[in-house]
Write a protein that holds these residues in place. Structure first.
Motif, short mmCIF file in Angstrom:
data_model
loop_
_atom_site.label_atom_id
_atom_site.label_comp_id
_atom_site.label_asym_id
_atom_site.label_seq_id
_atom_site.Cartn_x
_atom_site.Cartn_y
_atom_site.Cartn_z
N PRO A 1 0.85 -0.96 -0.03
CA PRO A 1 -0.11 -0.14 0.01
C PRO A 1 0.95 1.16 -0.05
O PRO A 1 1.25 2.06 0.94
CB PRO A 1 -0.50 -0.33 1.27
CG PRO A 1 0.09 -0.91 2.24
CD PRO A 1 0.92 -1.81 1.28
N LEU A 2 1.21 1.66 -1.35
CA LEU A 2 2.09 2.90 -1.43
C LEU A 2 1.27 4.05 -1.43
O LEU A 2 0.52 4.19 -2.74
CB LEU A 2 3.16 2.60 -2.64
CG LEU A 2 4.22 1.58 -2.40
CD1 LEU A 2 4.85 1.34 -3.82
CD2 LEU A 2 5.09 1.77 -1.45
N HIS A 3 1.57 5.21 -0.66
CA HIS A 3 1.07 6.38 -0.75
C HIS A 3 1.80 7.26 -2.07
O HIS A 3 1.29 7.97 -2.67
CB HIS A 3 0.97 7.34 0.58
CG HIS A 3 -0.07 6.48 1.23
ND1 HIS A 3 -0.38 6.80 2.52
CD2 HIS A 3 -1.11 5.60 1.09
CE1 HIS A 3 -1.15 6.18 3.25
NE2 HIS A 3 -1.43 5.28 2.31
N TRP A 4 3.12 7.11 -1.72
CA TRP A 4 4.13 7.92 -2.48
C TRP A 4 5.48 7.40 -2.36
O TRP A 4 5.89 6.67 -1.37
CB TRP A 4 3.71 9.30 -2.57
CG TRP A 4 3.77 10.11 -1.17
CD1 TRP A 4 2.62 10.32 -0.38
CD2 TRP A 4 4.92 10.15 -0.21
NE1 TRP A 4 2.96 10.70 0.65
CE2 TRP A 4 4.40 10.63 1.03
CE3 TRP A 4 6.43 9.92 -0.18
CZ2 TRP A 4 5.33 11.01 2.15
CZ3 TRP A 4 7.12 10.05 0.69
CH2 TRP A 4 6.55 10.89 1.88
N VAL A 5 6.36 7.81 -3.44
CA VAL A 5 7.72 7.50 -3.44
C VAL A 5 8.68 8.70 -3.60
O VAL A 5 8.35 9.20 -4.85
CB VAL A 5 8.27 6.29 -4.40
CG1 VAL A 5 9.65 5.90 -4.49
CG2 VAL A 5 7.24 5.19 -3.99
N VAL A 6 9.53 9.21 -2.88
CA VAL A 6 10.46 10.05 -3.45
C VAL A 6 11.40 9.82 -4.40
O VAL A 6 12.33 8.66 -3.87
CB VAL A 6 10.88 11.03 -2.01
CG1 VAL A 6 11.85 11.85 -2.41
CG2 VAL A 6 9.68 11.53 -1.12
N LEU A 7 11.77 10.47 -5.37
CA LEU A 7 12.64 10.23 -6.33
C LEU A 7 13.66 11.43 -5.79
O LEU A 7 13.72 12.54 -6.08
CB LEU A 7 12.17 10.48 -7.57
CG LEU A 7 13.37 10.38 -8.94
CD1 LEU A 7 13.95 8.98 -8.64
CD2 LEU A 7 12.68 10.65 -10.23
N ASN A 8 14.92 10.92 -5.46
CA ASN A 8 16.07 11.70 -5.03
C ASN A 8 17.18 11.34 -6.08
O ASN A 8 17.96 10.41 -5.72
CB ASN A 8 16.46 11.76 -3.60
CG ASN A 8 17.35 12.72 -3.15
OD1 ASN A 8 18.00 13.65 -3.92
ND2 ASN A 8 18.04 12.75 -2.13
N VAL A 9 17.50 12.07 -7.08
CA VAL A 9 18.44 11.51 -8.15
C VAL A 9 20.00 11.70 -7.61
O VAL A 9 20.55 11.00 -7.75
CB VAL A 9 18.10 12.33 -9.51
CG1 VAL A 9 19.13 12.01 -10.40
CG2 VAL A 9 16.83 11.97 -10.08
N SER A 10 19.99 13.14 -7.36
CA SER A 10 21.37 13.63 -6.69
C SER A 10 21.32 14.61 -5.87
O SER A 10 21.57 15.79 -6.49
CB SER A 10 22.25 13.74 -7.99
OG SER A 10 23.76 14.12 -7.39
#
Length: 249
Positions: free
Chosen positions: A44-53
């Motif tokens: 049950p994922l609400h959101w995922v943070v994308l942190n490239v660099s």
């Protein structure tokens, strides 16, 4: 400071349905298993943070493009990581980073990490959030305070991270009384260094304090650049099965 009440008083939110907010795994080349697990059905994922660099990077990253695309295709919200540096980063820098996230990765919103908490900083944060919403239709905005901020911040964002820290602090944590004026869907708790044996207790605390978005991990904060959020907890499958069934305490 907000007025606090202990977890032993107040109204218990025992019917809170929990889900995950992923603060930001390591780069997909470093943590391929973590990113692939996120698209498995049942979590049950609400959101995922994308942190490239430490942000969007200088150019589109093909590995991050692929990871973000898989998540979006699975119906999972992807948020761009913006480091506010407790108010030290300029408005223009943040907006520039947001543009790159939108242009390159088609993110669904933003996580404002190291967000200020004090009343004096609220107008500038509100200005930033208003601009981000103008750039991205239906943007989901998470303010990563890590503690309870001045209550006015709750009016600017979709969610607030009101706890981010070690289990040793979380198990004795207190909740600000003003949070009772908002539904649990507005609050997130991130806990590191949490042993498997305390999973039930931690889930009870999150429900009791009224936070519906969580991330618990047994990874610990170390020296240097170590980040406890960069890898998946050893009990990922277990916590997915607990939360995914919608069992309430």
């Amino acid at each position: 400071m907000p007025h606090l009440t202990s977890t032993a008083t107040g109204t218990a939110h025992t019917d809170v349905r929990l889900g995950f907010g992923i603060p930001g795994f390591a780069h997909p080349l470093v943590a391929p298993a973590e990113w692939s697990q996120l698209t498995r059905p049942g979590a049950p994922l609400h959101w995922v943070v994308l942190n490239v660099s430490r942000g969007p990077g200088d150019r589109p990253d093909p590995h991050c493009l692929e990871a973000a695309g898989r998540l979006r295709n699975a119906g999972v919200r992807v948020l761009g990581h913006l480091d506010v540096m407790y108010g030290a980063r300029g408005f223009g820098e943040l907006v520039s980073d947001a543009h790159r996230y939108l242009d390159w990765y088609q993110v669904d919103g933003f996580s404002l990490d190291r967000c200020p908490t004090e009343r004096a900083a609220l107008p500038e944060v509100r200005r930033t959030v208003t601009t981000l919403r103008a750039l991205c239709d239906d943007a989901h905005i998470v303010l990563g305070h890590g503690t309870h901020p001045y209550p006015g911040y709750a009016e600017s964002a979709d969610q607030l991270v009101t706890f981010s820290g070690p289990w040793s602090d979380y198990r004795w944590s207190q909740v600000a009384e003003w949070t009772a004026d908002y539904p649990p869907e507005r609050f997130c708790h991130f806990v590191h260094g949490m042993p498997r044996g305390h999973l039930d207790e931690a889930l009870r605390i999150a429900r009791w304090q009224g936070a519906s978005t969580i991330y618990f991990t047994d990874r610990v904060e170390g020296g240097g650049a170590d980040d406890p959020w960069e890898s998946m907890p050893g009990y990922w499958d277990e916590i997915v099965s607990r939360i995914g069934t919608g069992v309430s305490e």
